[in-house]
Design a protein around this motif. Structure first.
Motif: not given
Length: 70
Positions: A35-60
């Motif tokens: 569930s966490t990975e799914r929401e991280v991917r969703r957030f990455q999609r919204v901010i136009s980042r590669e949807e890895t599901g991992r929280v890198d520095k830019e995502t954080w």
């Protein structure tokens, strides 16, 4: 993974869920699960980042920036 960081991640993602209808709330826990990975991917999609599901520095940093908005 640092458990306190995962817990903080859940807090930030839950704020998104409270503000925006396209995010789902997560249980406040220190477990990085599917569930966490799914929401991280969703957030990455919204901010136009590669949807890895991992929280890198830019995502954080982007999550933190949005979390700190009034």
């Amino acid at each position: 993974t640092d458990n306190s960081l995962v817990y903080t991640l859940h807090i930030m993602l839950n704020l998104l869920a409270a503000r925006y209808k396209n995010f789902s709330p997560l249980p406040l826990q220190s477990l990085f699960d599917e569930s966490t990975e799914r929401e991280v991917r969703r957030f990455q999609r919204v901010i136009s980042r590669e949807e890895t599901g991992r929280v890198d520095k830019e995502t954080w940093n982007k999550l933190a920036e949005i979390y700190l908005l009034p």
